[in-house]
Every structure is written in C-alpha cells, then in structure tokens.
Design an enzyme around this catalytic site. Structure first.
Site, PDB file in Angstrom:
ATOM      1  N   CYS A   1     -34.921   3.674   0.749  1.00  0.00           N
ATOM      2  CA  CYS A   1     -34.320   4.847   0.107  1.00  0.00           C
ATOM      3  C   CYS A   1     -34.227   5.990   1.111  1.00  0.00           C
ATOM      4  CB  CYS A   1     -35.129   5.295  -1.097  1.00  0.00           C
ATOM      5  SG  CYS A   1     -34.454   6.799  -1.831  1.00  0.00           S
TER       6      CYS A   1
ATOM      7  N   VAL B   1     -30.387  11.267  -5.228  1.00  0.00           N
ATOM      8  CA  VAL B   1     -31.165  11.371  -6.465  1.00  0.00           C
ATOM      9  C   VAL B   1     -32.642  11.610  -6.151  1.00  0.00           C
ATOM     10  CG1 VAL B   1     -31.932  10.145  -8.529  1.00  0.00           C
ATOM     11  CG2 VAL B   1     -29.556   9.948  -7.763  1.00  0.00           C
TER      12      VAL B   1
ATOM     13  N   GLY C   1     -20.622  -1.701  -1.564  1.00  0.00           N
ATOM     14  CA  GLY C   1     -19.195  -1.505  -1.766  1.00  0.00           C
ATOM     15  C   GLY C   1     -18.433  -2.632  -2.406  1.00  0.00           C
TER      16      GLY C   1
ATOM     17  N   ASN D   1     -38.172  -1.598  -2.404  1.00  0.00           N
ATOM     18  CA  ASN D   1     -37.221  -0.663  -1.801  1.00  0.00           C
ATOM     19  C   ASN D   1     -37.915   0.037  -0.636  1.00  0.00           C
ATOM     20  OD1 ASN D   1     -35.422   1.324  -1.163  1.00  0.00           O
ATOM     21  ND2 ASN D   1     -35.309   2.203  -3.207  1.00  0.00           N
TER      22      ASN D   1
ATOM     23  N   GLY E   1     -20.239   2.556  -1.841  1.00  0.00           N
ATOM     24  CA  GLY E   1     -18.854   2.385  -2.279  1.00  0.00           C
ATOM     25  C   GLY E   1     -18.052   1.592  -1.261  1.00  0.00           C
TER      26      GLY E   1
END
Lengths: 256, 303
Positions: free
Chosen positions: B129, B71, B243, B126, B216
């Site tokens: 990223c 993103v 996940g 953060n 995930g």
C-alpha cells in the site's frame, strides 16, 4: 435499491450559460428515488463517473431530472448529450433529506447547490421557504420552479443584480427569527453550509446539509469521498456517497 | 458453457475473476445489481489489526485512463470484519480473501492469527500500500522486508497465503523470489503505482495526501510486463491485476502468466465489467476450443 442502466434523454435545455437541465426516462430509478439523492453518471472516455444530484423526480411519468454545471472536461463531455441519446446512470444513490411531515421547511441553496433543493419544495409546497443564492443575475436557475410549487422564494445575488444583494444567510436569519421552523436543509459551497449550520445551532433548529466530495464508486465501496464527522462522540470519516450526501449538520466537522 | 474454474494454492474458484481489494467494499455495496456469488472471489477491503481512520480527503483524482487514490487503509479492523461482514460474505459461497496490512510485523501476525481461526478462504498480505506512512509498501520494497513479513505470517496461519506485490521497486522478480522462498502460496500483482497530480490554479496537489496510487487502464501494460517477468522467475501461481477492464485484457494478462485476475478501477467505470469479463472469457474459450483456462496461462510466445 439502485440501478445501473442506460436511460434515454427525453429533454435537454440550457438554463444559464454552461448550466444544463437533462430529463431521462428512468421509471425504475424514478420510483426508487427520494429528494436529496444523486446519480453517478458515466461519461464516455472517462474512468470516473460524475456524481450529479437529482433535481426532479416524477414517479408517474417515470423520469428523473438533473441540473448540472460544466466544471471540467467530464461535465463538458456530458453537456454534449442530445435528446434521444442514452445516459449511463447509476441511481438513485445515497441518503436524501428526511423531510418532517409537518411544520415549516427552509430550503437553502447556493449556486449549483440549488438543484437538489427543488424536490423538497415539490414535496412540501407552501410549507417550504426557498432561499436561493447566485453569483449574479446571469447564473439564476430554477427560481420559477420553486414558485410554481407554491413555495415562497428569497432570491439573493452576490452583486445585487437580482433579488436581495448578499448572502443567503441574511434572509435565513430573518426566517429563523420568525420562528416555527421544523427544519433547515441546505446545499452549496462549504463556507455557506458552515454558516447555515452555525445559525441553525444558535436558533436550535434541526439542520441537514448535502455535502460534496471527489467521488469514486458512488456506492460506498471505495471509501474515497470521505468527510469528517462526529458520531457517538467519536471523530470518524464518513462516506459522502453512502452515509450521505445528506448529513445532520451537527455531525459534520466542516473544517475537517 | 465453458468451464471457467481455476485452482490457486489448492483453492477452487468457479471463475478467475476476483474483485480487487478496496474497490468492492466487503461485498455489501453491489448486491443491488447482482449476487456477488457470480464473481470467482472477493478480496475484501484492506484490513488492519486495529481500526484505521484513513487519510484526509480529497482521496481521489482522475488521470488519463485511470485514477490516483490515497485512501490510507480506512477500515473497521480485523475483529470488526470477522464479526460484522464475514458471516454474510460466507453465505454467498465464493472465495473470500482477507487482505491484510500492518505497520509492524507483529500487526500482520496478530491479524493472521485471528483470520486463521475464521472462515476466510485465503489471506492476501498487502505489503504494497503506497498510502500509509508506517508499514504497507515499506515492507514490500525490500527483499528482506518482504521475506520477513512472509516468514512470520506463514508461521501464524495455515490458510493459503497470497502476497500482494508493489510495482514501485527496481526489480519485482527479486521480491517475488523472496516471498516464494519464505512460504507464500501465491502472489498477486500489481498494486498501484505511486503518482501525483497538481491543480495548476491552486498549485496544490489534488490529493490531500499529496501522492497516491495510480490504477486503471493506464497501468495495464506495466502489469502485463511485471506478471510476465515474475511468471518466468518463480513457480508460484500469479493473480494478475492492474487496469484490467475487458475480457481481452484478462486473456492478455493470463497469457503473460496470471492464473486468475483481479479487477478494481474498472468496476467504478462500469459495475458490471467483472460479469462482462466472465462472459467474454467463456465465449473466448468456446470459440477457441479451450477446455481449461490453465491451457493459456503463461502461453505468450515471446520473440
């Protein structure tokens, strides 16, 4: 308002090789749905849901119809569904078409971009002229459905094996030339949408396009399904799932 | 019903399940399905001091048991968040975490100063990223970088400070120690693992940004391992993520050392999954006579 539920499949048919029509009994979602919206459908064993446009809405029967093509492993798995099975559906999502209450509507669909155009024809019947294009005769879907609604249908195929040979933009030019068009609405490959938008600009006819992009959540949270748009003179990425999938064509930067 | 509450850096959560940044927007996208007050907290969409356009699409690719995303921190900026989203978010009463990124230390500090004066409950830095060229993970991959961002932000705010760590390092415990020594109140981990997928027909990467962050179920064992390592290396509370999709996953990462969990990718598969995890945890506690989840944190009996 959208819902996330398991809905029973009440009808499944193969319309063409690898293209399926599935009807689910989903009264609450059907009641809330509008032409041009989509569903994000869960596929067992896959992390991501598959965004599929809504092809038919029957608010009285409480059903939604989806027509999708097997494109990869996920849609191949989805195609294994049988009548009586349940589909995990997040719907209805996104902004659909805004259909003018009067005047002539031209609905342009290319290939698997045809299904979301059908509901426009259901709502506008004789006011609607459908221009639908396919690769060849074997890929034709839904042509009779448009006719049944009383809409005039221009059928095109790339190879001329049925209908008019060539692109949907040829009959579109003729129709625009006749004048008195309230709006053009289109869904299909990006190159087709770009040409349709350009022609509408020339004829000064409002044009709405339904876009496609690789998608995550489907509800506007993850911002992955972006498309470049211009709003208030400023370029920005909009979300296909939440700000679209239907956009006014003049907002869309097709080469973005 | 079991008491699911947990306390992290002095902040009380009604339950330990928090929506992970970037997967839940700013709480506005799932309200058709359930009130967001059912969650323990929300880590809001990653924000930067100025609005950011993000990377060109495609920004997502599916993988075996997961996804890659790139993103690139598209967001409306800290001021936009405070003015537009925060008032509504605060009405729901759960813990609001502002997730902050920056290209420079000054960016982080300016964002923290603004948020310090706002109603957010916590700030999550953060420094991990993988999808932006400047800043982001470049701060989180070295002890010096992580330490200096934490140090300067610490001076700029009294809000409880969580530092979100990247797994794309040789030894994550060194980074955890560095941020602990500079005044972090908690760590959250793990951000996504840098990955790549290529379309074999076009020979092009599927992501327009070429590479992206893997999340995930595919990354879950990596998250459990790293949480465990950090649990043993620092005394900061850990918010575990990576996940988690079932209550069993939540219990597992808490046994490794997490005091709370964040869920992200699982929400895309099943928007109700955080609520199912909350219910599952309650059932697990009742069945095993657990009065407080703190009883299980870190209680893995290693061989």
């Amino acid at each position: 308002m959208y819902f996330c539920e398991k809905y029973p499949v009440v009808e499944k048919r193969e319309l063409a090789d690898g293209i399926y029509s599935v009807v689910v009994n989903a009264p609450n979602a059907a009641k809330a749905a509008a032409a041009g919206q989509f569903a994000n459908i869960g596929v067992p064993g896959f992390t991501l849901r598959r965004p599929i446009s809504i092809c038919g809405i029957d608010k009285e029967r409480g059903t939604l119809r989806f027509v999708f093509e097997v494109r990869g492993k996920g849609t191949a798995e989805l195609a294994k569904i049988s009548e009586g099975d349940e589909l995990d559906i997040l719907a209805p999502l996104g902004n659909g078409f805004s259909i003018p209450e009067t005047g002539r509507i031209i609905a342009v669909g290319g290939g698997i971009g045809v299904p979301p155009m059908l509901e426009i024809s259901v709502e506008t019947c004789e006011r609607c002229t459908a221009i639908i294009g396919f690769r060849d005769k074997s890929r034709i879907i839904l042509a009779e459905d448009f006719e049944r609604n009383g809409s005039e249908v221009h059928l095109c195929t790339d190879d001329g094996s049925a209908g008019q040979k060539g692109l949907v933009t040829f009959p579109l030019a003729d129709e625009l030339e006749k004048g008195d068009v309230a709006a053009v609405m289109a869904c299909g490959p990006a190159v087709m949408l770009k040409s349709v938008a350009k022609m509408c600009e020339v004829y000064n006819v409002p044009c709405q396009v339904s876009l496609e992009q690789r998608m995550g959540c489907g509800v506007g949270a993850c911002v992955v399904c972006s498309c470049l748009t211009v709003r208030n003179g400023k370029e920005m990425y909009s979300r296909v799932c939440k700000d679209g999938p239907v956009f006014n064509a003049e907002e869309v930067k097709f080469d973005g | 019903m079991a008491d699911l509450s947990v306390k992290i850096a002095g902040v009380e959560f009604s339950n330990p399940v928090i929506a992970a940044s970037g997967t839940f927007g700013n709480g506005e996208c799932y309200t058709d399905l359930y009130p967001i007050s059912k969650l323990g907290g929300i880590s809001c969409k990653g924000m930067t001091i100025e609005p950011k356009q993000g990377n060109p699409p495609p920004r997502i690719a599916e993988t075996y048991s997961g996804i890659l995303n790139s993103v690139g921190l598209q967001n409306i900026g800290v001021r936009g968040f405070i003015d537009y989203y925060l008032p509504t978010l605060k009405q729901d009463g759960n813990v609001i975490i502002a997730n902050v990124s920056g290209a420079t230390i000054e960016d982080y500090v300016r964002a923290a100063e603004l948020l310090d004066q706002s109603d957010v409950d916590m700030i999550e830095l953060n420094i991990s990223c993988p999808n932006v060229k400047a800043g982001g993970a470049t701060w989180g991959i070295s002890c010096d970088g992580a330490a200096s961002v934490t140090r300067e932000v610490r001076k700029a705010t009294k809000k409880p400070l969580i530092v979100k760590l990247t797994p794309n390092v040789t030894d994550i415990t060194e980074i955890a120690k560095a941020v602990e020594s500079e005044g972090a109140d908690a760590i959250s981990m793990i951000n996504t693992l840098l990955g790549m997928r290529i379309d074999i027909r076009t020979r092009r990467p599927i992501l327009r940004n070429n590479m992206g962050g893997l999340s995930g179920p595919a990354v879950f064992p990596v998250a459990v391992r790293m949480v465990r390592q950090c649990y043993k290396a620092v005394s900061l509370p850990i918010i575990g993520m990576g996940g988690i999709s079932t209550w069993e996953d939540a219990v597992e990462i808490m046994l490794a050392g997490a005091s709370a969990v964040q869920m992200g990718t699982a929400i895309f598969t099943d928007p109700y999954s955080p609520l199912k995890v909350i219910d599952g945890l309650a059932g697990y506690m009742d069945k095993n006579g657990i009065k407080s989840l703190s009883e299980i944190v870190g209680q893995c009996q290693e061989w």
